[in-house]
Design an enzyme around this catalytic site. Structure first.
Site, PDB file in Angstrom:
ATOM      1  N   HIS A   1     -10.964  11.089   5.952  1.00 35.97           N
ATOM      2  CA  HIS A   1     -10.742   9.681   6.282  1.00 35.97           C
ATOM      3  C   HIS A   1     -10.317   9.457   7.731  1.00 35.97           C
ATOM      4  O   HIS A   1     -10.855   8.590   8.409  1.00 35.97           O
ATOM      5  CB  HIS A   1      -9.678   9.122   5.337  1.00 35.97           C
ATOM      6  CG  HIS A   1      -9.480   7.642   5.428  1.00 35.97           C
ATOM      7  ND1 HIS A   1     -10.509   6.737   5.272  1.00 35.97           N
ATOM      8  CD2 HIS A   1      -8.361   6.901   5.646  1.00 35.97           C
ATOM      9  CE1 HIS A   1     -10.046   5.503   5.379  1.00 35.97           C
ATOM     10  NE2 HIS A   1      -8.744   5.568   5.633  1.00 35.97           N
TER      11      HIS A   1
ATOM     12  N   ARG B   1      -1.267   9.719   8.566  1.00 39.56           N
ATOM     13  CA  ARG B   1      -1.234   8.290   8.915  1.00 39.56           C
ATOM     14  C   ARG B   1      -0.762   7.436   7.746  1.00 39.56           C
ATOM     15  O   ARG B   1      -1.239   7.574   6.623  1.00 39.56           O
ATOM     16  CB  ARG B   1      -2.627   7.812   9.359  1.00 39.56           C
ATOM     17  CG  ARG B   1      -2.669   6.330   9.671  1.00 39.56           C
ATOM     18  CD  ARG B   1      -3.979   5.925  10.288  1.00 39.56           C
ATOM     19  NE  ARG B   1      -5.100   5.957   9.368  1.00 39.56           N
ATOM     20  CZ  ARG B   1      -5.420   4.957   8.547  1.00 39.56           C
ATOM     21  NH1 ARG B   1      -4.665   3.869   8.479  1.00 39.56           N
ATOM     22  NH2 ARG B   1      -6.477   5.058   7.774  1.00 39.56           N
TER      23      ARG B   1
ATOM     24  N   ARG C   1      -0.669   9.495   1.353  1.00 37.43           N
ATOM     25  CA  ARG C   1      -2.054   9.878   1.040  1.00 37.43           C
ATOM     26  C   ARG C   1      -2.235  11.382   0.859  1.00 37.43           C
ATOM     27  O   ARG C   1      -3.007  11.820   0.006  1.00 37.43           O
ATOM     28  CB  ARG C   1      -2.985   9.374   2.147  1.00 37.43           C
ATOM     29  CG  ARG C   1      -3.196   7.875   2.099  1.00 37.43           C
ATOM     30  CD  ARG C   1      -4.013   7.392   3.268  1.00 37.43           C
ATOM     31  NE  ARG C   1      -4.326   5.967   3.112  1.00 37.43           N
ATOM     32  CZ  ARG C   1      -4.888   5.227   4.045  1.00 37.43           C
ATOM     33  NH1 ARG C   1      -5.186   5.765   5.220  1.00 37.43           N
ATOM     34  NH2 ARG C   1      -5.161   3.959   3.830  1.00 37.43           N
TER      35      ARG C   1
ATOM     36  N   HIS D   1      -8.511  10.649   2.314  1.00 34.84           N
ATOM     37  CA  HIS D   1      -8.157   9.494   1.494  1.00 34.84           C
ATOM     38  C   HIS D   1      -8.322   9.883   0.032  1.00 34.84           C
ATOM     39  O   HIS D   1      -9.322  10.508  -0.343  1.00 34.84           O
ATOM     40  CB  HIS D   1      -9.050   8.299   1.835  1.00 34.84           C
ATOM     41  CG  HIS D   1      -8.504   7.003   1.336  1.00 34.84           C
ATOM     42  ND1 HIS D   1      -8.523   6.668  -0.008  1.00 34.84           N
ATOM     43  CD2 HIS D   1      -7.934   5.959   1.973  1.00 34.84           C
ATOM     44  CE1 HIS D   1      -7.972   5.471  -0.154  1.00 34.84           C
ATOM     45  NE2 HIS D   1      -7.601   5.028   1.033  1.00 34.84           N
TER      46      HIS D   1
ATOM     47  N   GLU E   1       0.840  -1.194   0.000  1.00 31.30           N
ATOM     48  CA  GLU E   1       0.000   0.000   0.000  1.00 31.30           C
ATOM     49  C   GLU E   1       0.875   1.243   0.000  1.00 31.30           C
ATOM     50  O   GLU E   1       2.098   1.167   0.154  1.00 31.30           O
ATOM     51  CB  GLU E   1      -0.964  -0.003   1.197  1.00 31.30           C
ATOM     52  CG  GLU E   1      -2.043  -1.074   1.089  1.00 31.30           C
ATOM     53  CD  GLU E   1      -3.061  -1.026   2.209  1.00 31.30           C
ATOM     54  OE1 GLU E   1      -2.931  -0.152   3.088  1.00 31.30           O
ATOM     55  OE2 GLU E   1      -3.982  -1.865   2.211  1.00 31.30           O
TER      56      GLU E   1
END
Length: 524
Positions: A331, A366, A274, A228, A114
């Protein structure tokens, strides 16, 4: 007033709350309350997975490096090390608890890639239903051993002389109730519903953060909100989240003429952090360009991502073209109730865990799939602290006034979202943030009010959203730099000279800067 008593009271039914209950229920009388149904949580919706350095070619040092790089060097060193060091051990505990993680053709744990991860370390379950599978397994273990109250709206914390002794609530009929407990744990999740486009469940309105603030607890880093990059869109409406794991398996962001969006924008391109990807999509949208996620290179999309495939089925042309229309949405909040390494807040006997807690592990942004890991790691630490903590004598029930306070006309949820979208979203600037602060300040009488029992459940949610919206806006105005999830158009670069290692603290109406890292401690 109806009074219930417990050793431990947990507010919230996501993974953090359930894991804490699981750790404690054999030794303590545990009550868990939730404002809707048990399975209404962001944990239940989590698609991407849970990150841990399990592969023999991986190491917690690598996971730590990726976490602080994504967090733009704003992470607390001690808690971030705790997070990544305990991942492998606690993943094994989840497996022992009945969680069936996906396996590869060799019957080994399948590890995905990811955004901003340097190695494959993401475990999935049920393809793209990881949160649901984990939560169901923990529910099966813990629910027979605890008492649960669903549709129970927490209103205020019962705090006397700096010690938290319980929570005041209302049931679905509007009847007040007091839950007394030796230990009160807030596990109420995030704040995504403050924005019109969000991956969050409807219940994510910042309730625990607002309650803790009203009770005098310290909050930190409220300006850092992660958007996000890829919410699946159907016209102007969002259908749900498209996991970062889809890009990890080869999908690429493209404009409507199939030009790759992230080429030349970041060394990791589509797997950049992100905040980087979300801003690129946002800028394209501002230029009236539509952005799509091209899934034509993803093998076995239907099998690998069954939940996302199901979302796409309602719009057949999406699957026919292989182009999923996407845009960013709120998000995750990196800030929250400031806690120590054992989950203790600044109010004695009050704890926080999960997204509503500020542990400092996420820094300014994050890293993908670290939130479920945070839930299990810090639930364990918090539980250990409670099992060895001193028990406080319960106070007598305080007098509660149920009479109506002076009427204040509250805004709608949509009006709050419009202000947050316009002024406190992906791009921020001084003038817009000042307008947001001024708008929220007209409701300060309800934000600062000491008695909310005259409010209905819906009005209470609105008051919580107003409180959190004001806190985010004020902190965003104060931090005159860009870092991670906080981007100021008028201060577009990070300012390490002025802001490195500094966090913004809110406490009982005050807001101030606090240094938690020295420049010589530059992490990573």
């Amino acid at each position: 007033m109806d009074i219930k008593k417990a050793d431990v009271l947990i507010v919230g039914s996501g993974l953090a709350g359930l894991m804490t209950a699981d750790y404690l229920c054999n030794d303590k009388n545990v009550i868990l309350i939730t404002k809707s149904e048990l399975n209404h949580s962001n944990s239940w919706l989590a698609q991407g997975g849970i990150a841990a350095a399990i592969n023999k070619e991986d190491h917690w040092h690598h996971h730590y490096h990726d976490t602080v790089m994504a967090g733009v060097f704003h992470n607390r060193k001690e808690t971030t090390e705790l997070l990544v060091k305990h991942g492998t051990r606690l993943i094994k505990r989840l497996i022992d608890a009945g969680v069936s993680f996906d396996k590869n053709e060799n019957n080994e744990l399948a590890l995905g890639m990811e955004g901003a991860h340097g190695k494959r370390r993401i475990l999935h379950a049920g393809g793209d239903s990881t949160g649901k599978v984990i939560v169901e397994a923990i529910m099966a273990r813990v629910l027979p051993n605890i008492t649960v109250y669903e549709n129970e709206m927490a209103y205020d914390l019962f705090v006397e002389n700096g010690v938290c002794h319980g929570v005041f609530t209302k049931d679905t009929d509007g009847n007040p109730r007091l839950f007394k407990a030796d230990h009160v744990i807030l596990a109420t999740g995030g704040v995504g519903q403050l924005y019109s486009a969000t991956s969050n469940c409807l219940e994510a309105t910042g309730d625990g953060i607002a309650m803790a603030y009203r009770a005098g607890a310290s909050l930190a880093d409220m300006e850092f909100v992660q958007f996000h990059p890829t919410l699946l869109m159907n016209g102007e409406s969002s259908c749900g989240l498209v996991s970062e794991a889809v890009r990890g398996e080869g999908a690429r962001l493209v404009t409507e003429d199939r030009v790759p969006l992230m080429t030349g924008k970041h060394p990791m391109e589509d797997l950049a952090p992100r905040d980087v990807v979300a801003r690129e999509i946002f800028q394209a949208n501002l230029a009236h360009k539509k952005v799509y996620l091209d899934i034509s290179n993803v093998c076995n999309f239907k099998v690998r991502f069954p939940s996302i495939h199901k979302m796409c089925v309602s719009t057949p042309e999406i699957l026919e073209t292989g182009l999923l229309p996407v845009q960013p949405g709120a998000h995750f909040i990196m800030g929250g109730i400031k806690v120590d390494t054992e989950g203790r807040s600044s109010v004695q006997n009050l704890y926080a865990v999960g997204e509503c807690a500020y542990t400092g592990v996420h820094g300014a942004n994050r890293l993908a799939s670290n939130s479920l890991l945070e839930a299990i790691v810090f639930a364990e630490r918090l539980s250990s602290a409670i099992l060895t903590a001193k028990t406080y004598n319960h106070c007598e029930q305080p007098p509660i006034s149920l009479s109506s306070n002076p009427t204040v006309k509250l805004p709608s949820k949509q009006e709050i979202q419009e202000v947050m979208d316009r002024y406190v979203g992906i791009n921020r600037d001084h003038n817009g943030l000042e307008k947001a602060v001024q708008w929220f300040q007209q409701f300060e009488s309800i934000i600062d009010g000491k008695n909310h029992f005259h409010l209905t459940g819906n009005e209470k949610v609105i008051s919580n959203m107003l409180t959190v919206g004001l806190l985010i806006s004020k902190a965003s105005l104060m931090r005159n730099e860009s870092r991670g999830g906080h981007f100021r158009v008028d201060y577009s670069k990070s300012n390490d000279i002025e802001w490195y290692g500094n966090r913004i603290i809110h406490r009982t109406g005050e807001m101030y800067r606090e240094q938690f890292l020295e420049p010589s401690e530059m992490i990573c």
